[in-house]
Design an enzyme around this catalytic site. Structure first.
Site, PDB file in Angstrom:
ATOM      1  N   HIS A  71      26.033 -12.971  19.324  1.00  0.00           N
ATOM      2  CA  HIS A  71      26.755 -14.243  19.413  1.00  0.00           C
ATOM      3  C   HIS A  71      26.020 -15.322  18.610  1.00  0.00           C
ATOM      4  CE1 HIS A  71      29.512 -12.523  22.183  1.00  0.00           C
ATOM      5  NE2 HIS A  71      28.676 -12.424  23.192  1.00  0.00           N
TER       6      HIS A  71
ATOM      7  N   ARG B 226      34.245 -11.234  31.525  1.00  0.00           N
ATOM      8  CA  ARG B 226      32.933 -10.700  31.133  1.00  0.00           C
ATOM      9  C   ARG B 226      31.864 -11.062  32.166  1.00  0.00           C
ATOM     10  NH1 ARG B 226      32.526 -10.676  24.628  1.00  0.00           N
ATOM     11  NH2 ARG B 226      34.645  -9.943  24.284  1.00  0.00           N
TER      12      ARG B 226
ATOM     13  N   ASP C  41      35.558 -11.194  15.827  1.00  0.00           N
ATOM     14  CA  ASP C  41      35.273 -10.124  16.791  1.00  0.00           C
ATOM     15  C   ASP C  41      34.113  -9.244  16.312  1.00  0.00           C
ATOM     16  OD1 ASP C  41      35.624  -8.743  19.120  1.00  0.00           O
ATOM     17  OD2 ASP C  41      37.306  -7.535  18.407  1.00  0.00           O
TER      18      ASP C  41
ATOM     19  N   TRP D   6      27.736  -5.639  16.882  1.00  0.00           N
ATOM     20  CA  TRP D   6      26.746  -5.910  15.827  1.00  0.00           C
ATOM     21  C   TRP D   6      25.339  -5.817  16.421  1.00  0.00           C
ATOM     22  CZ3 TRP D   6      22.749  -9.294  15.104  1.00  0.00           C
ATOM     23  CH2 TRP D   6      22.278  -9.455  13.794  1.00  0.00           C
TER      24      TRP D   6
ATOM     25  N   LEU E  94      38.304 -31.077   5.887  1.00  0.00           N
ATOM     26  CA  LEU E  94      38.707 -29.822   6.544  1.00  0.00           C
ATOM     27  C   LEU E  94      38.790 -30.055   8.052  1.00  0.00           C
ATOM     28  CD1 LEU E  94      37.269 -26.351   5.664  1.00  0.00           C
ATOM     29  CD2 LEU E  94      37.467 -26.990   8.047  1.00  0.00           C
TER      30      LEU E  94
HETATM   31  C1  IPE Z   1      39.233 -11.694  21.011  1.00  0.00           C
HETATM   32  O1  IPE Z   1      38.186 -10.783  21.091  1.00  0.00           O
HETATM   33  C2  IPE Z   1      38.786 -13.030  21.499  1.00  0.00           C
HETATM   34  C3  IPE Z   1      37.824 -13.716  20.642  1.00  0.00           C
HETATM   35  C4  IPE Z   1      37.476 -13.342  19.440  1.00  0.00           C
HETATM   36  C5  IPE Z   1      37.265 -14.909  21.205  1.00  0.00           C
HETATM   37  P1  IPE Z   1      38.017  -9.819  22.356  1.00  0.00           P
HETATM   38  O2  IPE Z   1      36.856  -8.947  22.048  1.00  0.00           O
HETATM   39  O3  IPE Z   1      37.953 -10.599  23.599  1.00  0.00           O
HETATM   40  O4  IPE Z   1      39.386  -8.995  22.332  1.00  0.00           O
HETATM   41  P2  IPE Z   1      39.755  -7.557  22.900  1.00  0.00           P
HETATM   42  O5  IPE Z   1      39.317  -7.533  24.333  1.00  0.00           O
HETATM   43  O6  IPE Z   1      39.009  -6.558  22.085  1.00  0.00           O
HETATM   44  O7  IPE Z   1      41.233  -7.438  22.712  1.00  0.00           O
HETATM   45  C1  IPE Z   2      33.539 -11.753  19.728  1.00  0.00           C
HETATM   46  O1  IPE Z   2      32.641 -10.710  19.837  1.00  0.00           O
HETATM   47  C2  IPE Z   2      33.078 -12.981  20.454  1.00  0.00           C
HETATM   48  C3  IPE Z   2      33.785 -13.243  21.722  1.00  0.00           C
HETATM   49  C4  IPE Z   2      34.824 -12.608  22.159  1.00  0.00           C
HETATM   50  C5  IPE Z   2      33.271 -14.324  22.533  1.00  0.00           C
HETATM   51  P1  IPE Z   2      32.656  -9.730  21.083  1.00  0.00           P
HETATM   52  O2  IPE Z   2      31.723 -10.252  22.134  1.00  0.00           O
HETATM   53  O3  IPE Z   2      34.031  -9.446  21.530  1.00  0.00           O
HETATM   54  O4  IPE Z   2      32.012  -8.425  20.441  1.00  0.00           O
HETATM   55  P2  IPE Z   2      32.456  -6.921  20.715  1.00  0.00           P
HETATM   56  O5  IPE Z   2      33.915  -6.828  20.426  1.00  0.00           O
HETATM   57  O6  IPE Z   2      32.140  -6.622  22.153  1.00  0.00           O
HETATM   58  O7  IPE Z   2      31.641  -6.116  19.763  1.00  0.00           O
HETATM   59 MG    MG Z   3      35.431  -8.022  21.074  1.00  0.00          MG
END
Ligand code: IPE
Ligand code: IPE
Ligand code: MG
Length: 264
Positions: free
Chosen positions: A43, A77, A26, A31, A137
């Site tokens: 990403h 999203r 996450d 970042w 792995l």
């Molecule tokens: C969890 O992250 C899902 C992944 C890392 C793919 P999210 O950013 O979607 O989770 P929430 O919305 O903060 O709970």
């Molecule tokens: C995790 O990073 C990746 C996915 C959930 C696909 P995020 O996109 O959730 O990044 P934040 O949480 O918005 O910073």
């Molecule tokens: Mg997130």
């Protein structure tokens, strides 16, 4: 790659050996935002962090790693971000092929396959077939995965078996239920790491996490390094897992206490 920790330390005590590591990656968006960059850049950098994770996990001889790449809820999203994520996944599956085969890494994807774009599904299926025999792995990638959906699917399949009289309702045990999940034949995660300072599972491996140790890292995913994994593993090693029972030293204390209370 420089890792200070000695592998042997992880293998000496088999109970402290991580057989299955799960990671909720996450913080990619934050970042990027922190640096004034578009979210997709986060990403993209997140993919490099996955490479580092896998290399380090191999070094620590962790046999199974499950990473959360796209949740069932991430469809909420903006369409542009979703599209970009899927093209990034495809690019990863195509570009990583040689590296995975060279390093003996098996890839499999879990989650709903019916909703991911065809161009990703194709790349996934090819890579899964090509890496099937790799045994160093096993990297499991959660794509369009949601634990509640997985559980409901397992219920559907068991109900079908009951209706067709393949099994009796009483035969549905925790073990049989586990076998109906994506993790059939795979140990429950010993350790779940979540980055970006969030303290939740966000619908990841809820059933399987019953006795997992949880580790939260404040860093955003693109900054997660082999040293952060090493720290998480060292922390895991320092913990005592009881699974509801008493550990050896507590059994001794408890026996003594029982004896002394009887004596009173
Ligand atoms: C969890 O992250 C899902 C992944 C890392 C793919 P999210 O950013 O979607 O989770 P929430 O919305 O903060 O709970
Ligand atoms: C995790 O990073 C990746 C996915 C959930 C696909 P995020 O996109 O959730 O990044 P934040 O949480 O918005 O910073
Ligand atoms: Mg997130």
């Amino acid at each position: 790659m420089q890792i200070l920790y000695d592998n042997k330390d992880f293998i000496k005590d088999s109970k402290k050996f991580v057989k299955h590591l799960a990671v909720i990656m996450d913080g990619n968006g934050r970042w990027a935002e922190q640096r004034g960059l578009p979210r997709w850049k986060g990403h993209e950098m997140g993919v490099h962090a996955v490479r580092r994770l896998i290399e380090a996990a191999g070094h620590f001889r962790i046999p199974v790693v499950s990473v959360f790449a796209f949740s069932s809820e991430n469809w909420k999203r903006p369409e542009r971000e979703v599209r970009l994520l899927f093209s990034l996944f495809r690019r990863y599956f195509l570009s990583e092929r040689k590296n995975l085969l060279r390093n003996g890494i098996r890839i499999s994807v879990f989650g709903r396959r019916d909703r991911i774009p065809e161009f990703v599904r194709e790349a996934v299926t090819t890579l899964e077939n090509e890496t099937r025999k790799c045994s160093r792995l096993h990297l499991r990638i959660a794509l369009d995965y949601g634990s509640r959906h997985e559980i409901v699917e397992a219920v559907h399949s068991l109900v079908r078996d009951v209706v067709s009289r393949k099994i009796m309702p009483e035969q549905i045990t925790e073990e049989l239920f586990s076998e109906s999940l994506s993790t059939a034949d795979i140990a429950d995660p010993d350790l779940i790491i979540r980055t970006a300072g969030e303290h939740r599972l966000s619908n990841f491996l809820l059933w399987q996490a019953a006795y997992s140790e949880l580790y939260f890292c404040p860093k955003f995913w693109p900054d997660f390094s082999e040293f952060d994994l090493e720290k998480a593993l060292a922390d895991f090693q320092s913990r005592t897992r009881r699974f509801g029972a008493l550990v050896a030293s507590n059994i001794y204390q408890s026996d003594n206490r029982d004896a002394s209370s009887e004596a009173v």
